[in-house]
Design an enzyme around this catalytic site. Structure first.
Site, mmCIF file in Angstrom:
data_model
loop_
_atom_site.group_PDB
_atom_site.id
_atom_site.type_symbol
_atom_site.label_atom_id
_atom_site.label_comp_id
_atom_site.label_asym_id
_atom_site.label_seq_id
_atom_site.Cartn_x
_atom_site.Cartn_y
_atom_site.Cartn_z
ATOM 1 N N ASP A 14 0.705 -1.109 -0.114
ATOM 2 C CA ASP A 14 -0.083 -0.073 0.036
ATOM 3 C C ASP A 14 0.838 1.344 -0.011
ATOM 4 O OD1 ASP A 14 -2.326 -1.771 0.175
ATOM 5 O OD2 ASP A 14 -1.921 -1.838 2.356
ATOM 6 N N LYS A 17 2.209 2.254 -4.872
ATOM 7 C CA LYS A 17 2.976 1.575 -6.344
ATOM 8 C C LYS A 17 2.277 1.872 -7.440
ATOM 9 C CE LYS A 17 3.249 -2.436 -4.260
ATOM 10 N NZ LYS A 17 2.789 -1.948 -3.118
ATOM 11 N N GLY A 41 -3.974 -4.370 -4.523
ATOM 12 C CA GLY A 41 -5.377 -3.576 -5.174
ATOM 13 C C GLY A 41 -4.512 -2.172 -5.346
ATOM 14 N N HIS A 42 -4.341 -2.061 -6.710
ATOM 15 C CA HIS A 42 -3.434 -0.862 -7.033
ATOM 16 C C HIS A 42 -4.424 0.133 -7.561
ATOM 17 C CE1 HIS A 42 0.630 -3.216 -7.674
ATOM 18 N NE2 HIS A 42 0.037 -3.249 -6.349
ATOM 19 N N GLN A 224 2.239 -6.000 -3.133
ATOM 20 C CA GLN A 224 2.718 -5.985 -1.782
ATOM 21 C C GLN A 224 3.805 -4.942 -1.582
ATOM 22 O OE1 GLN A 224 2.070 -9.157 -3.294
ATOM 23 N NE2 GLN A 224 -0.253 -8.496 -3.006
#
Ligand code: IMP
Length: 422
Positions: A14, A17, A41-42, A224
């Site tokens: 988080d 990225k 979850g980007h 991650q």
């Protein structure tokens, strides 16, 4: 000649990225994910629309021709197809520029159930997994049982599926988790529909793509973060893949010789979702303010993130492991005018001062240096410039970008120490 730049998270995920990849992607021919799966979850913003990508490389919304779901990944067909369909209104050619590695592992509905069962069985010592089937699918990979994307093209795919499902059902019995099976039929219907759709997509055998493309530039997008790496993270409170830059070679079928630079991403503070040691975790009353200001809720699960101060000891460790050449600091705006403000510079281990991330990180207590709060995210603000100086000095890595908001334009690019290029 292929040259690869790698984006890696230096904390517990988080770090932002997705936004950074989005901001950089136009300069690359290929953007590729090399590990993880729908636990990621980007978040990116396209024309004010918030998009959360779980499998798809963040380059899919930019102009790059190849977006690769690499062989080191685990893929849940149902989530993948949902993601593609949701994106089609914004990016109509999403399936034209997407390539799935033949060797990526399939997450089956029973993997998701096993994830839930395993976490439930662990009780208070659960990892706090995203429950997306990550650990069970990587276990089947290393146990040499997994189904891979190539298998969906085989005529005996359904019987391969049934064989593995039978094994999973037995395991669910061992977990005393047969109640979870209730939802299996509807999950399977959706999953097989998604498999059918997947058959119409492009596939890739990565090493030959690298051979074919001449003078290609690749942005490898990590998911991650280093502290969640299966080997180097806060084991056992980690994910099930190698999240570090070294994983690019394995996850994309490319020699490490082709890595040109590694760009490490860190927030100006630290967050973590799920359980496990977190030395610089803040008292809840301060964490709550950061959480509200920074919108610190999981983009995959919606869980409130744990918040803490920047941990330079852990960051140094992450820069060593990844070989970080450049540093990007995100969410600097969240700390504007924030008081008190501090960063950890040492750990206390039973009265001894150390600068080392040890295998049982719960044993250390952080030692802090106070930071003067800045009034604006600008190198003209001497407190902000000094904060960046402290980080660069400690890590011996130059800060090349500072991000101060969710949109890709909200970035200050830094040419040399403290000099704004834009
Ligand atoms: P899993 O990867 O879903 O098995 O979760 C293992 C641990 O990694 C849990 O603490 C999760 O909260 C954490 N985790 C997994 N993916 C992410 C991510 O993309 N961002 C932040 N934490 C993650």
């Amino acid at each position: 000649m292929i040259s690869i730049d790698v984006i890696v998270g230096l904390q517990w995920g988080d770090e932002g990225k997705g936004k950074i990849v989005h901001a950089m992607a136009d300069k690359y021919d290929v953007v590729a994910r090399f590990q993880g799966g729908p636990n990621a979850g980007h978040t990116i913003y396209v024309n004010d629309r918030k998009i959360i990508l779980h499998h798809l490389p963040s380059g899919i919304v930019s102009s790059c021709s190849y977006n690769i779901v690499g062989s080191g990944m685990v893929v849940d067909p149902s989530t993948l197809i949902e993601e593609i369909k949701a994106l089609q209104s914004v990016v109509p050619d999403v399936s034209d520029r997407l390539y799935l590695s033949y060797r990526a592992v399939l997450i089956m509905p029973t993997h998701t159930l096993l994830d839930r069962a395993s976490e439930r069985a662990k009780g208070d010592s659960c990892v706090g997994s995203t429950q997306r089937g990550i650990a069970p699918s990587y276990m089947d990979k290393t146990g040499r049982n997994a189904l891979r994307i190539i298998d969906i093209l085989r005529s005996d795919f359904e019987s391969m599926y049934r064989r593995l499902k039978t094994k999973h059902l037995k395991l669910l019995k061992v977990y005393d988790a047969e109640d979870l099976i209730e939802s299996l039929d509807s999950m399977e219907d959706k999953w097989f529909e998604a498999i059918e759709f997947m058959r119409s997509l492009h596939f890739v055998n990565e090493p030959y793509l690298w051979e074919k493309l001449d003078n290609v530039s690749v942005l490898a997008e990590g998911a991650q973060g280093t502290m969640l790496d299966i080997q180097w993270g806060t084991y056992p409170y980690v994910t099930s893949s190698n999240t570090i830059s070294g994983s690019v070679s394995v996850g994309l079928g490319v020699s490490p010789k082709h890595i040109r630079k590694v760009i490490g991403i860190t927030k100006a503070y630290t967050t973590r979702v799920g359980n496990g040691p977190f030395p610089t975790e803040m008292p809840e009353e301060i964490a709550n303010v950061i959480r509200q200001r920074g919108g610190e809720y999981g983009s995959t699960t919606g869980r409130p993130r744990r918040c803490g101060w920047l941990d330079l000891v852990a960051l140094k460790y992450a820069t060593i492991i990844n070989g970080v050449d450049e540093l990007v600091i995100t969410k600097t705006d969240v700390l504007t005018n924030f008081k008190p403000l501090k960063v950890a510079i040492d750990y206390d281990l039973n009265g001894r001062r150390i600068k080392e991330v040890i295998p049982y990180l719960e044993q250390v207590k952080p030692i802090y240096q106070d930071i003067e709060p800045w009034q604006s995210v600008s190198f003209k603000d001497k407190n902000f410039a000094s904060f960046i100086d402290i980080i660069e000095g400690y890590l011996s890595v130059p800060v090349t970008m500072v991000s101060y908001g969710p949109r890709k334009e909200q970035i200050i690019k830094v040419k040399a120490k403290g000099t704004m290029a834009y």
